[in-house]
Design a protein around this motif. Sequence first.
Motif, short mmCIF file in Angstrom:
data_model
loop_
_atom_site.label_atom_id
_atom_site.label_comp_id
_atom_site.label_asym_id
_atom_site.label_seq_id
_atom_site.Cartn_x
_atom_site.Cartn_y
_atom_site.Cartn_z
N GLY A 464 0.94 -1.33 -0.05
CA GLY A 464 0.10 -0.04 -0.16
C GLY A 464 1.05 1.19 -0.08
O GLY A 464 0.63 2.29 -0.83
N VAL A 465 1.83 1.22 0.90
CA VAL A 465 2.80 2.63 0.90
C VAL A 465 3.44 2.66 -0.38
O VAL A 465 3.50 3.68 -0.80
CB VAL A 465 3.75 2.24 2.16
N ARG A 466 3.84 1.59 -0.85
CA ARG A 466 4.84 1.76 -2.14
C ARG A 466 3.87 2.47 -3.57
O ARG A 466 4.08 2.87 -3.97
CB ARG A 466 5.30 0.23 -2.51
N LEU A 467 2.70 1.46 -3.64
CA LEU A 467 1.71 1.86 -4.61
C LEU A 467 1.41 3.28 -4.67
O LEU A 467 0.97 4.06 -5.56
CB LEU A 467 0.40 0.93 -4.53
N ARG A 468 1.13 3.64 -3.44
CA ARG A 468 0.57 5.32 -3.00
C ARG A 468 1.76 6.36 -3.17
O ARG A 468 1.46 7.53 -3.19
CB ARG A 468 0.02 5.35 -1.72
#
Lengths: 469, 469
Positions: A464-468
């Motif tokens: 999630g962190v990476r994709l956002r």
Amino acid sequence: MTSNFSLDPRVDRERFLQMAEEVAALAADWFDGEPDSPVLARLDGPTLRKRIERDLPRDAGQWDEILDDVRQDIMPGLRRNGNPGFLAYVSASAEPVAALADLLVSALNQNVTAWRSAPAAVEVERQVIGWLGEAIGYTGAAGILVSGGSAANLQGLCLAVARTDAAREQLVVYVSEQTHFSIAKSARVLGIGHVRCLETDSDLRLRGRSVAEAIAADRAAGLVPCCIAASVGTTNSGAIDALDELCEVAASNGVWLHIDGAYGAPALMLERYRSLRSFVARADSISIDPHKWCYAPLDVGCLLTRHAELQLEAFSADADYVRVEQTESIEAFSFFDRGLELSRRFRALKLWMMLRYIGFDRIGERIEEEILLRERFDAAVQSHGELELLASGLSVSCFRYRAGEGEDSDDLNREILESVLESGRFLLSPTRVRGMFALRICVVNFRTDEDRLDELVSSVGVSGVRLRG
Amino acid sequence: MTSNFSLDPRVDRERFLQMAEEVAALAADWFDGEPDSPVLARLDGPTLRKRIERDLPRDAGQWDEILDDVRQDIMPGLRRNGNPGFLAYVSASAEPVAALADLLVSALNQNVTAWRSAPAAVEVERQVIGWLGEAIGYTGAAGILVSGGSAANLQGLCLAVARTDAAREQLVVYVSEQTHFSIAKSARVLGIGHVRCLETDSDLRLRGRSVAEAIAADRAAGLVPCCIAASVGTTNSGAIDALDELCEVAASNGVWLHIDGAYGAPALMLERYRSLRSFVARADSISIDPHKWCYAPLDVGCLLTRHAELQLEAFSADADYVRVEQTESIEAFSFFDRGLELSRRFRALKLWMMLRYIGFDRIGERIEEEILLRERFDAAVQSHGELELLASGLSVSCFRYRAGEGEDSDDLNREILESVLESGRFLLSPTRVRGMFALRICVVNFRTDEDRLDELVSSVGVSGVRLRG
């Protein structure tokens, strides 16, 4: 007197035992490979098809070549339901001891049509059916082993239909929007006129009141309420419908109560669900799939019913070439008069051997462990700032990553899922909860554990962190 | 990383391989015992039940004890379909190599719902379906593996029904009095209003004219002709209906032609039935059971159809938790949209391994041998002064002992049957031909031979003489 061991003259007893050793080793390799292999290799369709396609084999082949092909061309394209990261759908990790029993089932090759054709096999099946009923508090019932939940639900509906004289088009079946789709599919196949798909409460449970109201409306419209399908463990969220209320509504309206416990019914063995057993006992029929939460390999489902006479009403058939001539009550028994199949695999033996070896207590213990794993997982999701728990029950949990202002939550979570699957460490199947795209786990897997579930929470968080960005 | 090999902590790789060796030896003992054991021990119901009944097993059991119980309490109460004297019903002797494959099927435990869940398993199933179609001249068809002929016939009827918008009560299915009862049973289950059970000709074949007349009468009465069920190999006498005529009637009336080839379709591989293949190719759907005349262990049946789109019409269903997200055509394929089952055993692997090892030619060769055995048996019956041939076809022969003036033929032959079975050397299932009680053999058994069939003729003759005093 000599006799052919096999249809193939190359196979005698010794050769057979050697081949068995090789097959068993291949099976053992598969089990050994569970923890560290990808759950499901990502192959593209055309490549895989090309690898598997072969001309019709007219000539006899070489055993070593065939085993090599299984190992190299087929096995890498299979999903590992016993991998600790397999948490999708409701597909169990299979107990190896039961797989051994399946070799014996096929060697003995009983055709469990009727007592007169397979006496001991019929008795073993009746025994196993009795055990399953006793284990979940549905005692003294008639039953039949079938290929799975779809067959059990279909045959349960057949019994409900057999109780009425009304035209199929007039009949109504009541389900919730969370009920397994095999009920509505069965209703369509049977030509049942109406399926009322009712709303659930905030816990995704079907409640008595909405069913009672729908029945009243249908009666007023001249239709014939036929069957309420209650779930003990929905596929989507593990919800257990309000059995107490539904029993009441079914009884007061004279409507058949079928319980779809294909997934969840084995949990009724546990102390924590003991209070449900008195309601389960009042159901007219119930589906339970030992190939789900009893860890048996496919396929073995079971339909139990309190209405043995309706089994005959729905399924009894006769012909000169299958007539049962026996008169003693045990010997005159036939399964083909009580279900859809005539020829029937000796499914009961694998359960009989496995249940006696493992014991029901160990199975119940593992079910409890898997529910605890899910509860622990829920807690981890809830204490994780970026994750949101959407629904959970039994060993199913639905959750998602919280999207920010203006972000599309469904798109984000679809991307997160894609990224989590990429590693091959996990297989989740997505679903929707109240219209929202959700990540979902279902733990029916004795090879998974806390570590792997912790890793999942962390993996979703990191993705999630990476994709956002 | 460690992982549990089994749900039971006692089982690791080594223990599993040892248990596999024991199970394989038990299977080999069973096969070795075929020629000299009784086909079916004559046990009474209460005794057998007492021997098998056990309390629900809560605790883990001992493997040796369980195997001993299988050997001592269960196996003696089973029927030996691979005994050279087994000639009853249509139950095949099972190929041992395929039994080994079933161990692997259960170990891999694929759930063949859809490509996305079991890619290689779906491809293997499509491959096997293609082979079966090609072998019998029904090429390029869609298909699905099912549990047997009853399921295949039911699903064939579902397709026929899916093609019409008429109410179920208005629909008519056409069968002969010799058609397998699973067709009429399926029609009842589906709520189809009418099954016309038509007379056969002197060879027990359904002819076009009687169907055409019945269709015309039903049309005139406002009903909706839906499906003609033709048999390639009736269970009763191995008769093959007049396919040429029935194709014509089906086509000119726009009625679905389903062929029940559960038993007989594999014979279409043979040169002697080649001329039928052009008619078979015109059928809308056809059932073929590899667990009958391809000698596979139960269970594996198959429905083939030229109408892939109607499979979806009849069976397609959707739910959030099973949605197929793939778009590439191979990868988007699902079997659960094309049949009744959602969870599905990897039945195809046992066929794939067995057919590649044995080869279709050897299977066809053995089918030819069994037809020759039946023809030779017919000749022996006809040349025996006291015996009378009543009907025969494929590998089925119906015959009886000639009763004298004033004797009841049915009673006499029932007593002869009883006396022949007493020895344990044979198992025949009786039937009726044109109302007459008949002895019947059906050879689907690669372990039987001329000697055993000669012995049967002689045994029936001797019993007749003895019983008539």
